[in-house]
Design an enzyme around this catalytic site. Structure first.
Site, short mmCIF file in Angstrom:
data_model
loop_
_atom_site.label_atom_id
_atom_site.label_comp_id
_atom_site.label_asym_id
_atom_site.label_seq_id
_atom_site.Cartn_x
_atom_site.Cartn_y
_atom_site.Cartn_z
CG ASP A 163 -0.16 -0.11 2.54
OD1 ASP A 163 1.08 -0.27 2.50
OD2 ASP A 163 -0.80 -0.04 3.60
CB CYS B 208 5.74 -2.58 1.27
SG CYS B 208 6.81 -1.90 0.00
CG HIS C 200 6.15 -5.68 -1.95
ND1 HIS C 200 5.27 -4.77 -1.40
CD2 HIS C 200 6.03 -6.80 -1.21
CE1 HIS C 200 4.63 -5.32 -0.39
NE2 HIS C 200 5.08 -6.57 -0.25
#
Length: 226
Positions: free
Chosen positions: A94, A97, A203
């Site tokens: 979101d 991370c 990520h």
């Protein structure tokens, strides 16, 4: 922060007190959890002891991989996780991370990511001379931007986190030529190790050895009915 007109002084005061109480409670919980887990745990490090870490150079996010390159990178990261017997505790993608993964490593929960972000931004703000040379914009603009929930962390915030939490941050990456990056505090010896997986520029997740995965995160066995 939003500018607005306060219509009800009593309501504003009550909300402010409640907000401060919530912040104090979060801070107390975070301190307790941090003290519980603030010990140098080299389990993952021993497993990767044959890897030579690449020196870390703080930088902000400028280039992002194409969809095809991103998929190839993720497959490479999965292969490395399998080779070294490591498990990713996945956190929400979101925009928070990096801070969620750091929170999971420090407090054994990703839910303290707001606290981690706040501490990292404070480190940036209070020690701008250590970091501003790596940021190609007005530094005040940078740390105000980084204070916003959902703003992606970068390699500058990782260095600030290492300095703030006296932590050696170790990244198992999906980079083709760089498997392992080590970020160490600049002016003190580390008192803990934080292990993250880094799907390059996409990520972050939190890393554990399989036997050390928090119980709540372990995959459940499937029970089949015949």
């Amino acid at each position: 922060m939003r500018n607005g007109t306060i219509l009800n002084d009593g309501c504003s005061s009550s909300t402010s007190i409640s907000s401060h109480q919530d912040a104090d409670n979060d801070r107390m919980i975070a301190v307790v959890l941090s003290e519980e887990h603030a010990r140098l745990d080299g389990a993952v490090g021993r497993r990767l002891s044959n890897l030579a870490p690449v020196p870390h150079i703080p930088r902000i996010n400028l280039h992002f991989p194409s969809s095809n390159d991103s998929n190839l990178d993720y497959q490479r990261l999965l292969q490395r996780l399998n080779v070294y017997g490591l498990y990713e505790v996945k956190v929400s993608g979101d925009g928070n991370c990096q801070f969620r993964a750091l929170s999971d490593q420090i407090y054994r929960s990703p839910e303290y990511h707001k606290h981690v972000r706040k501490e990292v931004v404070k480190q940036l703000k209070d020690n701008h001379g250590l970091y501003e040379a790596y940021v190609p914009m007005k530094f005040k603009r940078y740390y105000k931007k980084m204070a916003k929930l959902g703003e992606w962390g970068d390699h500058v915030t990782l260095q600030a986190a290492a300095d703030k939490f006296a932590a050696k941050i170790c990244l198992l990456t999906s980079f083709r030529d760089t498997c392992f990056i080590e970020i160490v505090p600049r002016h003190q010896a580390p008192v803990r190790e934080l292990w993250l997986s880094f799907w390059s520029e996409v990520h972050y997740n939190s890393l554990y050895e399989l036997q050390d995965v928090p119980l709540k995160c372990k995959p459940r066995r499937r029970h089949w009915l015949f």
